[in-house]
Design an enzyme around this catalytic site. Structure first.
Site, short mmCIF file in Angstrom:
data_model
loop_
_atom_site.label_atom_id
_atom_site.label_comp_id
_atom_site.label_asym_id
_atom_site.label_seq_id
_atom_site.Cartn_x
_atom_site.Cartn_y
_atom_site.Cartn_z
N ARG A 6 0.85 -1.18 0.00
CA ARG A 6 0.00 0.00 0.00
C ARG A 6 0.89 1.23 0.00
NH1 ARG A 6 -2.66 1.50 4.25
NH2 ARG A 6 -1.04 0.70 5.58
N ARG B 53 -2.99 10.82 1.23
CA ARG B 53 -3.91 11.59 2.08
C ARG B 53 -4.37 12.83 1.38
NH1 ARG B 53 -0.61 11.59 7.54
NH2 ARG B 53 -0.79 9.36 7.92
N ARG C 190 19.02 -7.36 4.87
CA ARG C 190 19.57 -6.14 4.31
C ARG C 190 20.27 -5.45 5.46
NH1 ARG C 190 21.04 -4.81 -0.43
NH2 ARG C 190 20.76 -2.58 -0.07
N ARG D 29 18.98 8.56 3.88
CA ARG D 29 18.39 9.65 4.67
C ARG D 29 19.41 10.26 5.63
NH1 ARG D 29 14.07 6.62 8.67
NH2 ARG D 29 15.53 5.14 9.56
N GLU E 253 22.50 7.72 6.57
CA GLU E 253 22.19 6.29 6.60
C GLU E 253 22.32 5.72 5.18
OE1 GLU E 253 18.74 5.25 9.08
OE2 GLU E 253 18.11 3.93 7.46
N TYR F 18 10.45 -8.97 10.75
CA TYR F 18 10.50 -7.55 11.04
C TYR F 18 9.40 -7.24 12.05
CZ TYR F 18 10.54 -2.63 11.26
OH TYR F 18 10.61 -1.36 11.79
N ASP G 247 7.93 -4.18 14.58
CA ASP G 247 8.03 -2.85 15.16
C ASP G 247 8.17 -3.02 16.67
OD1 ASP G 247 8.08 -0.88 13.20
OD2 ASP G 247 5.93 -1.04 12.83
#
Ligand code: FAD
Length: 376
Positions: A181, A185, A258, A289, A310, A358, A360
């Protein structure tokens, strides 16, 4: 029996749990076990607690040493739980994209569309929808998937270069499933996360983890795999949050990741970029970034700042593992290791490395809380 004998006997008693890894999973599990009266020893091969959420205070700035971490969750139980160990500030993640010096809001919102096309009302929905039509049929790769979701303009400026740097391959050679996705917005809301709760622990994540581990014995620079049988003899049960393939001595092969490389710099200006996170979305800039750590917290007027560039990098055995590669090859290798792990009855495999997943932060905390509940 005198006090001394009791103390000696206590010292010789086994631990109920040996927790391998002082990251969030290990620390939360240890806290729960200790609160239920269990004897717990936590070990970590690193020289610090907190695992990948470790923050180091450098000249008054909490530097996120293993990548920027923003706590966000919809899970009220997890939010209430972490509040017991740290206060959280009102940090709201509002990253900015820099494409060859043009700045855009992330996530894609009205500010982004205004900058991209000059539109000032939500009417550009039709514009995106029209651009998405470029792809007819099932997208065959990430490029087609992204265009079918947000159209070519946004793809070219804000997705293509960044994603290529992240994965080290052109977008048309990456599988479509990587992007499921891409939230669009039609409002001016710059808040990246749709989470109910969000913030950064005041004083950094290390303090949060230290508070979780308060009153628990912790041994650092201690590698479980260097003397597994000795460590196994110390406790009735082991909670292992290291890499699952390493536990089995890579007997079926190595799981891939990665990796990331960080370049830290102390800059003698009060304000380097005006935001904690700026993504470089073109493919010419080699880093993905720049993080300016002081902006995760509030109220400092230091004359200097610390930034981190990074870089995404190819992982090879021995490098720090960051993101599991959830392709077919690695997922099926992981399932084989998981089957082996299920036979190890005295060991619980948990966390991002133990489950090759992964997670969070809120998810890893929820998982540790659930694992403890199961133990009860
Ligand atoms: P870890 O933190 O990796 O802890 C495992 C510990 O086990 C480590 O300290 C390790 O040294 C130790 N260990 C391993 N093997 C051994 C051994 N043999 N002996 C002894 N000790 C051992 N989540 C968010 O919610 N928000 C974010 O913004 C966010 N940003 C992220 C950015 C990056 C770059 C990455 C990679 C992840 C990010 N995450 C974020 C996810 C977050 O980092 C994880 O959810 C969390 O760190 C997982 O905790 P853990 O305890 O499972 O693993």
């Amino acid at each position: 029996m005198g006090f001394r004998e009791i103390e000696e006997e206590y010292q010789q008693m086994k631990y109920d749990y040996l927790v391998v890894g002082a990251g969030l999973f290990g620390a939360v599990f240890a806290e729960q076990a200790k609160s239920s009266g269990k004897r717990v020893l936590v070990i970590d091969k690193r020289s610090h607690v907190a695992g990948n959420v470790y923050t180091e205070n450098i000249r008054g700035i909490n530097v996120h040493k293993y990548g920027a971490h923003i706590f966000h969750t919809n899970n009220s139980d997890v939010w209430n739980y972490v509040q017991r160990f740290a206060g959280f500030n009102r940090y709201t993640n509002s990253p900015v994209a820099n494409y060859h010096g043009e700045l855009y809001s992330l996530p894609f919102n009205m500010y982004t569309f205004n900058k991209m096309w000059g539109v000032i009302t939500p009417e550009q929905e039709a514009k995106i929808a029209k651009q998405c039509q470029e792809i007819s049929g099932e997208p065959r790769n990430l490029e087609e998937q992204a265009i079918s979701l947000v159209g070519r303009d946004i793809y070219e400026k804000l997705i293509k270069g960044y994603t290529q740097k992240q994965w080290g391959r052109p977008c048309n050679e990456l599988p479509a499933f990587i992007i499921k996705r891409l939230p669009v917005r039609l409002t001016f809301d710059n808040n990246y996360f749709n989470a109910l709760y969000q913030g950064i622990p005041v004083g950094g994540y290390t303090k949060l983890v230290e508070n979780l581990l308060s009153g628990i014995e912790v041994k650092l620079e201690t590698d479980y795999l260097e003397d597994k049988s000795y460590f196994d003899s110390l406790a009735d049960k082991i909670v292992y949050t290291g890499a699952i393939d390493a536990y089995f001595d890579y007997s079926l092969g190595t799981l891939e990741y990665r990796s990331l490389r960080f370049e830290n710099e102390l800059v003698n200006v009060n304000n380097f970029q005006g935001n904690a996170v700026i993504n470089y979305t073109d493919s010419d800039t080699p880093f993905t970034r720049i993080i300016e750590h002081k902006f995760f917290e509030f109220g400092d007027d230091l004359p200097y700042t610390i930034i981190t560039r990074e870089y995404s990098s190819e992982w090879k055995p021995g490098d720090e593992p960051y993101y599991p590669v959830n392709d077919e090859k690695n997922s099926s290798l992981y399932s084989e290791y998981k089957t082996m792990a299920e036979r190890e009855e005295h060991i619980i495999f948990g966390g991002r490395l133990g489950e090759y997943k992964y997670y969070d932060m809120d998810q890893v905390i929820a998982s540790a809380l659930k694992t403890w509940k199961r133990e009860l």
